[in-house]
Design an enzyme around this catalytic site. Sequence first.
Site: not given
Ligand code: COS
Length: 377
Positions: A126, A238, A274, A331, A335, A358
């Site tokens: 995941s 982010r 250039q 670049q 080298g 992130e």
């Molecule tokens: N702030 C608050 N709530 C948030 C939110 C945010 N920025 N983003 C999503 N939510 C909420 C949504 O509103 C939803 O709640 P409700 O169903 O009550 O409306 C819930 O969280 C689920 O959100 P969503 O349906 O968008 O989830 P997904 O599974 O589709 O995932 C992404 C969305 C892809 C954006 C998310 O999984 C993601 O950011 N993935 C990347 C993970 C990441 O950054 N990993 C790095 C780890 S640290 S190195």
Amino acid sequence: MDSQQRKELLEQVDRFCQNEVLPHMEEDDEKGYFRPEIFQGFAQLGLTGLTTEEAYEGAALGYQDLCAVLEKIAHYSVPYAITLSVSSMVQGLIQQFANEQQKQKYLPPLASGQAIGAFSLSESHSGSDAASLKTTAKKVEGGYELNGTKMWVTSGGIAETYIVMARTGEAGPKGISAFIVEKDTAGLSFGKAEKKMGWTLSPTRELIFERCFIPEEQRLAQEGEGFKMAMAALDRGRITIGAIGVGVAQAALDYAIAYSLRREQFQKAIFEFQGLQFMMADDATEIECSRLLVQRAAKDFDEKHINQKLAAMAKMKATDTAMNVCTNAVQILGGVGYTKEYPVERFMRDAKVLQIVEGTNQIQKVIIARELQRHYQ
Ligand code: COS
């Protein structure tokens, strides 16, 4: 903080990095050695709790200040900037969602730099699909029992305070809860340290939970609220990753320009060609765009307009720029740019993963597109 105060703070940070960080970077990058004394130096400058409230030993400054500081540090070292950025994100999460008791216990050591904070969401199956995580937190008397393995934890092993996402309920985002986990908890061990292309001195480890008991007082907010908190924390994190991208891009361009003014071929400095001038003009423009976008996204946060779309844009734009500018710098040096005699190859290696952590830049596009759809539908 007014602009004069920020200028003075940045001068202090610059002096510290020149004297205490830069001299070690080549060797520490090679050996993968994290220097605690550098983090302590940041603490003495008051950088470890920049956005945390004064009541918890922070400096109560804004995200615009934090981004400016991280940009400056990243000019010298991306991995130290990352350590600070993740620890700040953890403090932001605790400040926003923890109860008073948790804030009093965990924030002062983090803000004062006695402790480092780490954030643990990803697992081997995941990554981008964060809501599919499998680590479980089973309700037991007085708390929870955690089982599972978390991956890619920045500052794993050197951090004292971990925010860990684990499943307490149904599949999907609503079954996830967040826990504050202390380093020395029985049942928590650290797996292999990843051998990475860049960020070599910042440890990235697995967290292994085997019947690890976490008291109920260490659950953050309510059961099932972990995913939303993680997403909210990442919105902030982010922007700071974007700031780090701006810092390393600026460092690479500065180096490339200085080199191209010195280096002569065909009886003139290569800067005079250039083809290279246009490359550097584009790089300088892209860096300025990225800096403005990062500062704009940070300003929105400071003014409490949570702007997920701008945060995603800032992260994507600044980190793509960082990768392009660092590649161009290699670049331009030719080298020698590819050798470890010059720092631009390190900048390029350290920049790459900024496009991944992130949330990959492809995930940022998903977030931006969803917001556009929401707005226009
Ligand atoms: N702030 C608050 N709530 C948030 C939110 C945010 N920025 N983003 C999503 N939510 C909420 C949504 O509103 C939803 O709640 P409700 O169903 O009550 O409306 C819930 O969280 C689920 O959100 P969503 O349906 O968008 O989830 P997904 O599974 O589709 O995932 C992404 C969305 C892809 C954006 C998310 O999984 C993601 O950011 N993935 C990347 C993970 C990441 O950054 N990993 C790095 C780890 S640290 S190195």
